[in-house]
Write a protein that holds these residues in place. Sequence first.
Motif, PDB file in Angstrom:
ATOM      1  N   TYR A  72      -5.831  -6.346  -8.579  1.00 51.46           N
ATOM      2  CA  TYR A  72      -5.115  -5.127  -8.190  1.00 51.46           C
ATOM      3  C   TYR A  72      -4.958  -4.164  -9.371  1.00 51.46           C
ATOM      4  O   TYR A  72      -5.178  -2.964  -9.244  1.00 51.46           O
ATOM      5  CB  TYR A  72      -3.724  -5.464  -7.630  1.00 51.46           C
TER       6      TYR A  72
ATOM      7  N   LEU B  89      -4.371   5.002   2.300  1.00 51.77           N
ATOM      8  CA  LEU B  89      -3.379   4.342   1.462  1.00 51.77           C
ATOM      9  C   LEU B  89      -4.024   3.775   0.207  1.00 51.77           C
ATOM     10  O   LEU B  89      -5.135   3.248   0.254  1.00 51.77           O
ATOM     11  CB  LEU B  89      -2.717   3.195   2.241  1.00 51.77           C
ATOM     12  N   TYR B  90      -3.306   3.872  -0.900  1.00 54.26           N
ATOM     13  CA  TYR B  90      -3.741   3.248  -2.144  1.00 54.26           C
ATOM     14  C   TYR B  90      -3.297   1.784  -2.152  1.00 54.26           C
ATOM     15  O   TYR B  90      -2.176   1.475  -1.730  1.00 54.26           O
ATOM     16  CB  TYR B  90      -3.116   3.950  -3.357  1.00 54.26           C
ATOM     17  N   PRO B  91      -4.141   0.876  -2.660  1.00 50.09           N
ATOM     18  CA  PRO B  91      -3.713  -0.521  -2.813  1.00 50.09           C
ATOM     19  C   PRO B  91      -2.752  -0.612  -4.002  1.00 50.09           C
ATOM     20  O   PRO B  91      -3.138  -0.425  -5.147  1.00 50.09           O
ATOM     21  CB  PRO B  91      -5.016  -1.276  -3.063  1.00 50.09           C
TER      22      PRO B  91
ATOM     23  N   ALA C  34       0.857  -1.186   0.000  1.00 48.83           N
ATOM     24  CA  ALA C  34       0.000   0.000   0.000  1.00 48.83           C
ATOM     25  C   ALA C  34       0.893   1.234   0.000  1.00 48.83           C
ATOM     26  O   ALA C  34       2.045   1.174   0.434  1.00 48.83           O
ATOM     27  CB  ALA C  34      -0.921  -0.007   1.211  1.00 48.83           C
TER      28      ALA C  34
ATOM     29  N   ARG D 122       1.262   5.823  -0.994  1.00 50.26           N
ATOM     30  CA  ARG D 122       0.756   7.189  -1.116  1.00 50.26           C
ATOM     31  C   ARG D 122       1.159   7.770  -2.465  1.00 50.26           C
ATOM     32  O   ARG D 122       2.168   7.397  -3.037  1.00 50.26           O
ATOM     33  CB  ARG D 122       1.302   8.053  -0.001  1.00 50.26           C
TER      34      ARG D 122
ATOM     35  N   THR E 185       3.827   1.025   2.861  1.00 47.31           N
ATOM     36  CA  THR E 185       3.310   0.120   3.885  1.00 47.31           C
ATOM     37  C   THR E 185       3.233  -1.309   3.363  1.00 47.31           C
ATOM     38  O   THR E 185       2.716  -1.550   2.267  1.00 47.31           O
ATOM     39  CB  THR E 185       1.910   0.580   4.342  1.00 47.31           C
TER      40      THR E 185
ATOM     41  N   GLN F 173      -6.112   0.212   4.945  1.00 50.14           N
ATOM     42  CA  GLN F 173      -5.866   1.108   3.815  1.00 50.14           C
ATOM     43  C   GLN F 173      -6.748   2.353   3.905  1.00 50.14           C
ATOM     44  O   GLN F 173      -6.269   3.469   3.689  1.00 50.14           O
ATOM     45  CB  GLN F 173      -6.106   0.373   2.488  1.00 50.14           C
TER      46      GLN F 173
END
Length: 196
Positions: free
Chosen positions: A120, A93-95, A49, A51, A63, A88
């Motif tokens: 994803y 947070l972006y996956p 994950a 940013r 992350t 997330q």
Amino acid sequence: PPPPPGGIKELTKRAVMRDVHVSVALMEEFLAYARLNTQKGIESCGILAGRLSANDSCFNITTLIIPKQTGTTDTVQALNEEEIFEVQFSQELYPMGWIHTHPTQTCFLSSVDVHTQCGYQTMLDEAVAIVMAPTDRAKRCGIFRLSTPGGLQLVQKCPQRGFHSHPDTSTGQELYELCGHVYLNPRAKHSVIDLR
């Protein structure tokens, strides 16, 4: 009405993919988390994950989420996905994709792996699949994505599950490829969230 607080901003699809920065230390730390399973020949996984930079030009994988999971010698599955989504969302947070081991195999994406990556990459074009293959002397780490449009479209339309072969893409592209938009950044910082 305004969107609910928290979460991430909606992205506009771009003609050119944004760069993705990831730390080698994150990959090494993942291998440490996976060590016991790797010694038993069992696959392990983590969720990546990150940013988006302030200028909208680059993603930073910040992350590593270690989910509850179940693995075999050639498959791994994250469990309790709602816990992953909650982390997330709460941390905005972006996956960014996933990382997993091939403890007894070479470094590649299996037919099961390409279906995981499809989920994803359908959400975020820049999403990556990192494979750590500690026993592969030729290539211990690979950072992959489905080819676009060929590989992504083919897997999105594939109704099969489990191990199976895929036909050639309609575009003549390989099903998946090494990422050209990912940079190993030694200054990239990361954190680990262990949900096990």
